[in-house]
Design an enzyme around this catalytic site. Sequence first.
Site, PDB file in Angstrom:
ATOM      1  CG  ASP A 167      -1.995  -1.035   1.169  1.00  0.00           C
ATOM      2  OD1 ASP A 167      -2.387  -1.411   0.056  1.00  0.00           O
ATOM      3  OD2 ASP A 167      -2.442  -1.492   2.240  1.00  0.00           O
ATOM      4  CG  ASP A 208     -11.226  -1.051  -0.840  1.00  0.00           C
ATOM      5  OD1 ASP A 208     -10.476  -2.045  -0.901  1.00  0.00           O
ATOM      6  OD2 ASP A 208     -10.890   0.075  -1.263  1.00  0.00           O
TER       7      ASP A 208
END
Length: 271
Positions: free
Chosen positions: A11, A130
């Site tokens: 990330d 997500d």
Amino acid sequence: MLTRRLIPCLDIDGGRVVKGTSFVNLRDAGDPAQLAALYDSEGADELVFLDITASSDERDTMIDVVRRVSSQVFIPLTVGGGLRNVEDMRKMLEAGADKIAVNSAAVSRPSLIEEGAREFGSQCIVLAMDVKRVQDPVTAQRPGTPRMVAEAPWQVFTHGGRRPTAIDPIKWSRIGASLGAGELLVTSMDADGRRAGYDLDLLAAISSSVDVPVIASGGAGRLEHLYEALAAGKADAVLAASIFHFRTHTIQEAKAYLAERGVPVRPAPAS
């Protein structure tokens, strides 16, 4: 028998690898190119690079960082974050990516999945989502988004987990696969960074609904969590960050653990 894949996730925020909890409280985890080289040497099957603030900041993915990471690995590299059209995808592939992950832009314009699959092949297109458990789903539907109001206890969020959509992830998975997505990357926002295990109900529900591979993401804290995602969650691959970034376990340890339990994995090089 097809081998199950072990995939570290980078990330990226501000050019550095970060890790948070449920998408907030980010802390630095290192240099992306250095970590990429480490995971490649340890025997990771693939690597995922996600520019986690590109969509929310309405900017392009950091192509220079993608180039640095791709130069360090000889395994498939998936890149996502801030990709809005086929030309954005092309730039990432030219920078060294092997696959493209789309999330927010695909929710706003589902035809992007079809366009990418037609241009580069379904094997290059990963639909990332997500997902969060909700008690009172947002029912407002933005113009142009798919009509997939959540009936299950989850809904899809976009823009780095900042915007609820009222979209049912199971329905969205089916639509994404039908439009040409070759894989699904399913991240539980509730489990992310908490190291208490993946959302197995979510994974099993989606895996049972589609014919394309599902990558489990969000929640790995122990090696048994990886096994649970593949067994009970019916995932085809497991993505993890914290346990590898902070050296709780190595790729070799994870693969040895899975192999001992009968999970077919590609052997890792001897340490």
